[in-house]
Write a protein that holds these residues in place. Structure first.
Motif, PDB file in Angstrom:
ATOM      1  N   ASN A 314       0.835  -1.211   0.000  1.00  0.00           N
ATOM      2  CA  ASN A 314       0.000   0.000   0.000  1.00  0.00           C
ATOM      3  C   ASN A 314       0.861   1.249   0.000  1.00  0.00           C
ATOM      4  O   ASN A 314       0.624   2.208   0.742  1.00  0.00           O
ATOM      5  N   ASN A 315       1.857   1.237  -0.887  1.00  0.00           N
ATOM      6  CA  ASN A 315       2.823   2.321  -0.945  1.00  0.00           C
ATOM      7  C   ASN A 315       2.865   2.895  -2.360  1.00  0.00           C
ATOM      8  O   ASN A 315       1.926   2.747  -3.122  1.00  0.00           O
ATOM      9  N   ILE A 316       3.986   3.491  -2.721  1.00  0.00           N
ATOM     10  CA  ILE A 316       4.111   4.226  -3.987  1.00  0.00           C
ATOM     11  C   ILE A 316       4.410   3.327  -5.177  1.00  0.00           C
ATOM     12  O   ILE A 316       4.603   3.807  -6.290  1.00  0.00           O
ATOM     13  N   GLY A 317       4.439   2.007  -4.969  1.00  0.00           N
ATOM     14  CA  GLY A 317       4.743   1.107  -6.065  1.00  0.00           C
ATOM     15  C   GLY A 317       6.226   1.095  -6.395  1.00  0.00           C
ATOM     16  O   GLY A 317       7.057   1.646  -5.665  1.00  0.00           O
ATOM     17  N   LEU A 318       6.561   0.480  -7.520  1.00  0.00           N
ATOM     18  CA  LEU A 318       7.981   0.306  -7.838  1.00  0.00           C
ATOM     19  C   LEU A 318       8.201   0.110  -9.328  1.00  0.00           C
ATOM     20  O   LEU A 318       7.411  -0.538 -10.010  1.00  0.00           O
ATOM     21  N   GLN A 319       9.302   0.691  -9.808  1.00  0.00           N
ATOM     22  CA  GLN A 319       9.863   0.365 -11.113  1.00  0.00           C
ATOM     23  C   GLN A 319      11.251  -0.225 -10.866  1.00  0.00           C
ATOM     24  O   GLN A 319      12.032   0.332 -10.099  1.00  0.00           O
ATOM     25  N   ASP A 320      11.517  -1.333 -11.515  1.00  0.00           N
ATOM     26  CA  ASP A 320      12.778  -2.054 -11.305  1.00  0.00           C
ATOM     27  C   ASP A 320      13.381  -2.393 -12.663  1.00  0.00           C
ATOM     28  O   ASP A 320      12.847  -3.238 -13.391  1.00  0.00           O
ATOM     29  N   ALA A 321      14.481  -1.736 -13.000  1.00  0.00           N
ATOM     30  CA  ALA A 321      15.224  -2.053 -14.225  1.00  0.00           C
ATOM     31  C   ALA A 321      16.519  -2.740 -13.811  1.00  0.00           C
ATOM     32  O   ALA A 321      17.242  -2.242 -12.934  1.00  0.00           O
ATOM     33  N   PHE A 322      16.824  -3.879 -14.443  1.00  0.00           N
ATOM     34  CA  PHE A 322      17.964  -4.655 -13.953  1.00  0.00           C
ATOM     35  C   PHE A 322      18.676  -5.372 -15.095  1.00  0.00           C
ATOM     36  O   PHE A 322      18.141  -5.582 -16.184  1.00  0.00           O
ATOM     37  N   LEU A 323      19.908  -5.755 -14.777  1.00  0.00           N
ATOM     38  CA  LEU A 323      20.761  -6.528 -15.676  1.00  0.00           C
ATOM     39  C   LEU A 323      21.160  -7.801 -14.959  1.00  0.00           C
ATOM     40  O   LEU A 323      21.435  -7.786 -13.753  1.00  0.00           O
ATOM     41  N   LYS A 324      21.181  -8.937 -15.698  1.00  0.00           N
ATOM     42  CA  LYS A 324      21.584 -10.216 -15.102  1.00  0.00           C
ATOM     43  C   LYS A 324      22.757 -10.787 -15.876  1.00  0.00           C
ATOM     44  O   LYS A 324      22.676 -10.964 -17.095  1.00  0.00           O
ATOM     45  N   LEU A 325      23.832 -11.082 -15.157  1.00  0.00           N
ATOM     46  CA  LEU A 325      25.007 -11.700 -15.747  1.00  0.00           C
ATOM     47  C   LEU A 325      25.279 -13.002 -15.007  1.00  0.00           C
ATOM     48  O   LEU A 325      25.480 -12.996 -13.786  1.00  0.00           O
ATOM     49  N   ASN A 326      25.263 -14.124 -15.720  1.00  0.00           N
ATOM     50  CA  ASN A 326      25.484 -15.442 -15.118  1.00  0.00           C
ATOM     51  C   ASN A 326      26.660 -16.134 -15.785  1.00  0.00           C
ATOM     52  O   ASN A 326      26.770 -16.137 -17.020  1.00  0.00           O
ATOM     53  N   TYR A 327      27.512 -16.718 -14.960  1.00  0.00           N
ATOM     54  CA  TYR A 327      28.667 -17.449 -15.479  1.00  0.00           C
ATOM     55  C   TYR A 327      28.789 -18.766 -14.728  1.00  0.00           C
ATOM     56  O   TYR A 327      28.877 -18.779 -13.499  1.00  0.00           O
ATOM     57  N   ASN A 328      28.768 -19.873 -15.446  1.00  0.00           N
ATOM     58  CA  ASN A 328      28.874 -21.210 -14.852  1.00  0.00           C
ATOM     59  C   ASN A 328      30.106 -21.918 -15.407  1.00  0.00           C
ATOM     60  O   ASN A 328      30.342 -21.918 -16.616  1.00  0.00           O
ATOM     61  N   ILE A 329      30.864 -22.514 -14.519  1.00  0.00           N
ATOM     62  CA  ILE A 329      32.034 -23.272 -14.945  1.00  0.00           C
ATOM     63  C   ILE A 329      32.249 -24.425 -13.975  1.00  0.00           C
ATOM     64  O   ILE A 329      32.284 -24.223 -12.748  1.00  0.00           O
ATOM     65  N   ASN A 330      32.323 -25.628 -14.505  1.00  0.00           N
ATOM     66  CA  ASN A 330      32.483 -26.837 -13.698  1.00  0.00           C
ATOM     67  C   ASN A 330      31.391 -26.887 -12.626  1.00  0.00           C
ATOM     68  O   ASN A 330      30.210 -26.867 -12.946  1.00  0.00           O
ATOM     69  N   LYS A 331      31.775 -26.905 -11.362  1.00  0.00           N
ATOM     70  CA  LYS A 331      30.793 -26.981 -10.283  1.00  0.00           C
ATOM     71  C   LYS A 331      30.414 -25.614  -9.719  1.00  0.00           C
ATOM     72  O   LYS A 331      29.678 -25.528  -8.723  1.00  0.00           O
ATOM     73  N   TRP A 332      30.873 -24.546 -10.354  1.00  0.00           N
ATOM     74  CA  TRP A 332      30.662 -23.198  -9.837  1.00  0.00           C
ATOM     75  C   TRP A 332      29.591 -22.463 -10.644  1.00  0.00           C
ATOM     76  O   TRP A 332      29.499 -22.619 -11.857  1.00  0.00           O
TER      77      TRP A 332
END
Length: 422
Positions: A314-332
């Motif tokens: 019950n507030n002013i709402g939200l705008q959310d702009a975002f970037l996602k960077l994912n890197y997978n290698i072996n078990k990581w």
């Protein structure tokens, strides 16, 4: 452990004399998590210091199947290390039933499930398990399902009471009195899928004459996904209408996400979400702020949980702009997710100044890692920092100039301790 195995075998031995085709799987989860909170969920107040603690979830899962019948029982305990003395005779939270349901498959397509169960659909924006929370989320409900290879339809409902009463009694638990929902999904091909959710929630309240009434709020909309070897994208649009505490509701939520697999190990994506809000100088009684209700909100709008995790309603709402960077290698697995937050409605200071503030709320940087240590053991952790603005300081109080950050480290151990099939 040996006594548990003997008990299970004795029970199964008694049952197997008359029943065939049975399966039982028993698994355990132990999940401690360390957190350093220094401006978590809200800006750290001036002169205050952050804190640290370790929480833990312990679960025991029983999964039993006999021909067309499936039964699941999940017992869990959640605790903060040190919340009782070492020689305590009782646990503070005790052991709770997280799931306890039975499902019967009438045909290959039709089934019904009743009891305490998880309601989780699509990306869990509206209905989700909330697995990040050590207690998670489940419902006492009845669900009827129709599933084929390409189409799925779930119809569900719930009706809640505080106890086995004999007279009308106010429902004092902080949740819905009644719930109904319908979810339909069509997988057009291997790449394109479309879902539609209709959720009706009824909350009880007392009017000025102390008469108990129930107001119903509807949340509805489509969820679209497109995914192939390179592209992973989704879009959703939800509206909210009806009434809440005798007030009209008119709110909406929309989002679009696009991800691209640049290499086998590296994926980049960007997204934007809009959750409607109400201007701070709006004098109308209409509720214009969207509420994700039972969503897994920790997975959205930043991991520091400044928005919609038990707050920012019950507030002013939200705008959310975002970037996602994912890197997978072996078990990581590594991820870096920067967010830029803005208000969805005007932020105006009270009279007599009545000044309109900048819509920019702040920038949050989330960095996480995961490591598959062994077959049944995973290690994960992360660091987040919020660079808040004076507008965020106005709506949440606290000190935006203070270093507001959060760090966590979690170990999840999930061994299968017993498996039997006949």
């Amino acid at each position: 452990m040996k006594k548990l195995r003997i008990l299970i075998l004795l029970v199964l031995g008694g049952m197997s004399a008359s029943i065939q085709a049975q399966e039982l799987d028993v698994n355990l989860q132990v999940r401690p998590r360390f957190e350093y909170r220094n401006g978590y969920k809200t800006l750290l107040p001036e002169g205050q210091k952050g804190t640290s603690q370790i929480s833990q979830r312990s679960r025991l899962n029983f999964n039993y199947k006999q021909e067309d019948l499936t039964v699941k029982l999940t017992l869990q305990n959640t605790r903060t290390w040190g919340d009782v003395v070492p020689a305590a005779t009782a646990d503070k939270n005790g052991v709770a039933v997280f799931e306890a349901w039975a499902q019967y498959n009438f045909t290959q397509k039709w089934s019904a499930r009743m009891g305490r169960q998880v309601l989780s659909y699509d990306n869990q924006r509206i209905l989700g398990e909330q697995d990040w929370g050590q207690q998670a989320q489940s419902h006492d409900a009845l669900t009827v399902s129709y599933h084929t290879e390409t189409q799925k339809l779930d119809l569900g409902g719930a009706y809640n009471s505080t106890a086995e009463n004999v007279l009308q009694t106010p429902y004092t638990v902080n949740t819905y009195k009644t719930l109904q929902y319908a979810w339909y999904h069509n997988q057009f091909n291997t790449e394109l899928g479309l879902s539609f959710l209709l959720l009706n929630t009824g909350y009880e309240y007392a009017n000025p004459d102390a008469k108990l009434l129930v107001d119903y709020k509807q949340t509805f909309g489509p969820y679209l996904t497109y995914k192939n070897n390179k592209i992973d994208s989704n879009f959703w649009l939800y509206g909210q209408t009806g009434k809440s505490n005798d007030l009209q509701v008119s709110a909406w939520n929309a989002a679009a996400n696009f991800g691209y697999q640049i290499t086998e190990s590296f994926k980049a994506g960007l997204g934007y979400e809009f959750l409607s809000g109400k201007a701070s100088n709006d004098g109308s009684t209409v509720i214009k702020s969207f509420n994700p209700i039972f969503g897994t909100n920790h997975g959205f709008n930043g991991y520091m949980d400044y928005f919609y995790v038990g707050n920012h309603l019950n507030n002013i709402g939200l705008q959310d702009a975002f970037l996602k960077l994912n890197y997978n290698i072996n078990k990581w697995q590594f991820a870096l997710i920067p967010h830029v937050f803005l208000s969805a409605a005007d932020v105006v200071t009270p009279l007599p100044q009545s000044a309109k503030l900048d819509s920019y709320l702040g920038t949050e940087i989330d960095a996480t890692f995961g490591y598959n240590f062994k077959k049944d053991i995973t290690v994960s952790g992360g660091y987040s920092q919020m660079f808040g603005s004076k507008t965020l300081e106005f709506i949440k109080t606290g000190d935006a100039d203070h270093t507001n950050n959060w760090a966590w480290l979690m170990i999840s151990v999930n061994p299968r301790i017993f498996s039997w099939k006949k």
